[in-house]
Enzyme design. Structure first.
Site, PDB file in Angstrom:
ATOM      1  N   LYS A   1       0.918   4.017  -3.010  1.00 16.09           N
ATOM      2  CA  LYS A   1       0.514   5.404  -2.771  1.00 16.09           C
ATOM      3  C   LYS A   1       1.662   6.378  -3.007  1.00 16.09           C
ATOM      4  O   LYS A   1       1.447   7.499  -3.489  1.00 16.09           O
ATOM      5  CB  LYS A   1      -0.025   5.545  -1.347  1.00 16.09           C
ATOM      6  CG  LYS A   1      -1.360   4.845  -1.123  1.00 16.09           C
ATOM      7  CD  LYS A   1      -2.442   5.340  -2.071  1.00 16.09           C
ATOM      8  CE  LYS A   1      -3.831   4.883  -1.665  1.00 16.09           C
ATOM      9  NZ  LYS A   1      -4.874   5.307  -2.631  1.00 16.09           N
TER      10      LYS A   1
ATOM     11  N   TYR B   1       0.830  -1.211   0.000  1.00 15.24           N
ATOM     12  CA  TYR B   1       0.000   0.000   0.000  1.00 15.24           C
ATOM     13  C   TYR B   1       0.864   1.261   0.000  1.00 15.24           C
ATOM     14  O   TYR B   1       0.615   2.195  -0.775  1.00 15.24           O
ATOM     15  CB  TYR B   1      -0.906  -0.043   1.228  1.00 15.24           C
ATOM     16  CG  TYR B   1      -1.876   1.106   1.356  1.00 15.24           C
ATOM     17  CD1 TYR B   1      -3.025   1.161   0.579  1.00 15.24           C
ATOM     18  CD2 TYR B   1      -1.658   2.119   2.287  1.00 15.24           C
ATOM     19  CE1 TYR B   1      -3.937   2.202   0.718  1.00 15.24           C
ATOM     20  CE2 TYR B   1      -2.554   3.160   2.435  1.00 15.24           C
ATOM     21  CZ  TYR B   1      -3.686   3.199   1.648  1.00 15.24           C
ATOM     22  OH  TYR B   1      -4.582   4.230   1.793  1.00 15.24           O
TER      23      TYR B   1
END
Length: 303
Positions: A159, A155
Site C-alpha cells: 500500500k 500489505y
C-alpha cells in the site's frame, strides 16, 4: 455529478468496498466492469446493478498479471466502447509477524496489490493515450501503507508502494490529461472485523445499531458506502485538476494525507560522522521523531 459518458473498471468489485465503489459510479451514470475471482460473486454483482437499471459486465480473473489487466480493459471496450476510469481495489491479506511470514505470504499480497495495480494502470493508460482525451486513475491505498500496521509487512509495503507510484504517475501523465490519485479508506468489512477493539462496533452495526460518533469521526470508520463518494468525485470532470493526492475517507471523515517531508534539518561542515550525529541528536532531531502505526482515541483502546 454526471458520469453518464464514463466507463470504469473496478477491480475486486464483487463485494465489499469494491462493489460499493462500482454501485456509486453506476448511480451517477457510469457503466462499470465488475471484477472478481469468483464467477457467482461477480454475476450476482452485475445482476444487482442491471436490475436497478445500471450498465455492468463481469470479467472473472485474478488481478496481478498483464493478461488479466488486458482482459479488464478489453472487457470495458468490448461492452461499452471505451475506458475512462481505472479503480484498482482488488486485494488480499496474509497477515503474520515478520519472523513467521513466508515467501508465499509476501509474494501473494505484493502480486495482487502492488503488481496488480501496476499492470492494470499501465494497461488503462495505454488505452487512455490511444483515445486521446484523458482519463482517471484511482488507486486504493490504506492507512497501513501510510503509518504501518502490526503483522502487515506485505500489505503495508504494497500500500505504501501504491501511493509512491501514484505520485510518479501524476507527473508522468499530466500532459496527457490523465489524473492519478490514491484513496485510503476505512470501512466495516471482513478485513476490519479482525481488529479487536473494532469488532464489537462492527457486530453491532450488523444488528442494526448505529456506529457512535467517536467511531465515525475520530476513527473515521463507517460503511463501505460511506467511502464510495470520493471515488465518483475523482472520476468526474469536477476533479480534472486534482492529481498526485492521497485521500483518507471513512465514516463522517474526509481528509488529505500529507506527502512525506523533512521534519528536522541541520548542517555540519564536511559532512556528518557518527559522533557528530550523536552530539547533535537530542538538540535537533530527538523531538522531531514521529510515531508509527495508527493512533486511536485512548478511551477506545482502554476497553
Amino acid at each position: 455529478m454526471d458520469l453518464s459518458n464514463k466507463v470504469a473498471v473496478v477491480t475486486g468489485s464483487g463485494q465489499g468496498l469494491g462493489l460499493a465503489y462500482a454501485k456509486d459510479l453506476v448511480r451517477h451514470g457510469a457503466a462499470v466492469v465488475i471484477n472478481d475471482v469468483n464467477q457467482a460473486t461477480a454475476d450476482a454483482a452485475v445482476a444487482e446493478i442491471t436490475a436497478a437499471g445500471g450498465r455492468a459486465v463481469a470479467v472473472v480473473a485474478p488481478v496481478g498479471s498483464t493478461e488479466t489487466a488486458q482482459k479488464l480493459v478489453a472487457g470495458a471496450v468490448d461492452a461499452f466502447g471505451r475506458l475512462d476510469v481505472m479503480v484498482t481495489n482488488a486485494g488480499i491479506l496474509r497477515d503474520k509477524v515478520l519472523w513467521k511470514m513466508t515467501d508465499d505470504d509476501f509474494d501473494a499480497v505484493i502480486t495482487v496489490h502492488l503488481r496488480g495495480t501496476f499492470t492494470c494502470v499501465r494497461e488503462a493508460v495505454l488505452k487512455f493515450r490511444e483515445q486521446g482525451d484523458g482519463g482517471r486513475i484511482i488507486c486504493i491505498g490504506s492507512p497501513a501503507g501510510q503509518r504501518g500496521n502490526f503483522g502487515q509487512t506485505n500489505y503495508s509495503g504494497a500500500k505504501s508502494g501504491i501511493v509512491g507510484m501514484v505520485r510518479t504517475w501524476a507527473m508522468e501523465l499530466q500532459r496527457a490529461g490523465i489524473t492519478a490519485n490514491a484513496v485510503c479508506p476505512v470501512a466495516a468489512t471482513a478485513m476490519t472485523e479482525t481488529v479487536p477493539f473494532l469488532a464489537p462496533y462492527i457486530e453491532g452495526m450488523k444488528n442494526g445499531e448505529p456506529l457512535p460518533d467517536i467511531i465515525r469521526r475520530e476513527v473515521g470508520l463507517g460503511t463501505p458506502e460511506d467511502a464510495a463518494g470520493i471515488i465518483s468525485f475523482l472520476a468526474s470532470d469536477a476533479a480534472a485538476e486534482i492529481t498526485g493526492q492521497a485521500f483518507a475517507v471513512g465514516g463522517d471523515r474526509l481528509a488529505l494525507w500529507s506527502h512525506p517531508d523533512l521534519t528536522a534539518v541541520e548542517y555540519h561542515d564536511g559532512g556528518w560522522s557518527a559522533d557528530d550525529i550523536a552530539a547533535q541528536w537530542a538538540g535537533t532531531f530527538g523531538d522531531a521523531v514521529q510515531s508509527v502505526g495508527e493512533e486511536f482515541p485512548e478511551e477506545l483502546m482502554a476497553k
